[in-house]
Every structure is written in C-alpha cells, then in structure tokens.
Design an enzyme around this catalytic site. Structure first.
Site, short mmCIF file in Angstrom:
data_model
loop_
_atom_site.label_atom_id
_atom_site.label_comp_id
_atom_site.label_asym_id
_atom_site.label_seq_id
_atom_site.Cartn_x
_atom_site.Cartn_y
_atom_site.Cartn_z
N THR A 120 -33.03 -1.92 -31.29
CA THR A 120 -32.32 -0.64 -31.15
C THR A 120 -31.80 -0.09 -32.48
O THR A 120 -31.83 1.13 -32.69
CB THR A 120 -31.19 -0.76 -30.11
N ASN B 257 -30.54 -1.31 -25.35
CA ASN B 257 -29.96 -2.66 -25.42
C ASN B 257 -30.98 -3.69 -25.88
O ASN B 257 -31.11 -4.76 -25.31
CB ASN B 257 -29.41 -3.05 -24.04
N CYS B 258 -31.67 -3.37 -26.94
CA CYS B 258 -32.75 -4.21 -27.46
C CYS B 258 -32.39 -4.66 -28.87
O CYS B 258 -31.64 -3.98 -29.57
CB CYS B 258 -34.05 -3.39 -27.47
N GLY B 259 -32.93 -5.77 -29.29
CA GLY B 259 -32.71 -6.22 -30.66
C GLY B 259 -33.25 -5.25 -31.69
O GLY B 259 -32.82 -5.25 -32.84
#
Length: 198
Positions: free
Chosen positions: A83, A79-81
């Site tokens: 990803t 859930n990371c920018g």
C-alpha cells in the site's frame, strides 16, 4: 417589411438574419462535435467505458481521460504490504502527467485486503497518501466478475496475482507491459518503460 424581434431590436436583426444565424450555429456545432466523435472512435475498446469514481456519484469517461495517452493502470488495496506504493504512484502522476502519462487506480478486494466501505478506501488514498490521480470505485480485477478494463489487461498480459500489479499501456492501446507488485513505481525498470511510451 419584416418586423424585428423587440428584444433584438437594438441589434437590428430581422427574421431572415436570425434564420441564417441559426443555420450557421448548427453548422458550427456539427463542426465542433465532429473531432470529438473522431477521438472517441480512436479509443481502444477496453477504455471506451465510463466508471464511477471512488466514493463518489460522479463517473469518469476513461476514453476522454486518456485520449490516446499512455496509461498506467494499477490494482490497489488499502491494507496490503505494498500500500505505501501509493506515494510513489502519486509522484509518477505528478512527474509525468505534463508529458502525457495517465495514472488510474482500481481498488479491489480480490485478495481480501481492501476496506469494506468505499469511504474508508477513499480515506487511505486521499487522506493518508494524498492521491490526486484518478481512482475508480472498488471492483474485481480477476475472475468471473472482472471489470472490463482488467478483463482486457488479463487477456493481454495475464491477470494480477496480487495487489499493486502495474499495467503500462501505450497510447494506441496495442502494447501492454505488466509489472508485478515487487516492482516499485519509482524503480528503474518501470521508469524506463514509461519513458519508452511517452
């Protein structure tokens, strides 16, 4: 005269012959296993470990997987920018595996952006992004409970400061280059580094 064993009667093998075959078999087994032991002895300590695969009961032997090949190790999060970099990491894996590059993903919740359940992490990797390179179970990549692989990488090149730090390690394990999250897997900078260790 020695009797032959009934199941082997058609082969006309006597007890002395069978003993000879058994000894030959032992010698052959020792000969086959010797290179395996030698290869394991050449593995860098930090890769001489078995880790559980992501959302699986199976383990992967990192020494066996890498076998003196250059390795790209990445701490990942669902859930990371960053990803979406999974897609380019998969392209690297497919484009360079025949030339020896091994890509391994290490999901981590150290930056609070990983799923709570491994099945959900696996869905992001395998379903959403079609990852086929090796992904291991979620673990710490920094701090007091850091996994052994990232403990070594941290000592050599600094612990990751965010998700999707990339560590490129030469085949002999002696050269470690690190690339921060903003360095995309398909960037010229990383591609040149990969080419230099192949």
């Amino acid at each position: 005269m020695l009797k032959t064993f009934k199941p082997l009667a058609r082969l006309n093998l006597t007890l002395p012959t069978l003993k000879g075959l058994a000894l030959t078999g032992l010698a052959f087994t020792a000969w086959v296993l010797a290179p395996t032991v030698a290869v394991a002895g050449q593995c860098p300590d930090y890769l001489n470990i078995k880790l559980r695969k992501l959302h699986s009961q199976e383990s992967v032997d990192l020494c066996e997987l890498t076998q003196g090949k250059p390795v790209l190790l990445v701490n990942t999060a669902s859930n990371c920018g960053f990803t979406p970099q999974f897609k380019a990491l998969e392209a690297l894996h497919k484009g360079y595996r025949e030339r020896g590059l091994v890509v391994i993903g290490f999901p981590s919740d150290d930056f609070f952006q990983e799923e709570n359940q491994e099945k959900d992490t696996a869905k992001v990797c395998y379903i959403n992004y079609g990852v086929t390179f090796t992904m291991v179970a979620t673990s710490a990549v920094r701090g007091s409970d850091v996994n052994p692989v990232f403990a070594y990488l941290g000592q050599q090149a600094g612990a990751p400061k965010w998700n999707f730090y990339k560590y490129l390690v030469s085949g002999d394990g002696k050269q470690v280059q690190s690339f921060n999250s903003r360095v995309k897997p398909d960037s010229d900078e990383l591609i040149k580094a990969i080419e230099s260790v192949l």
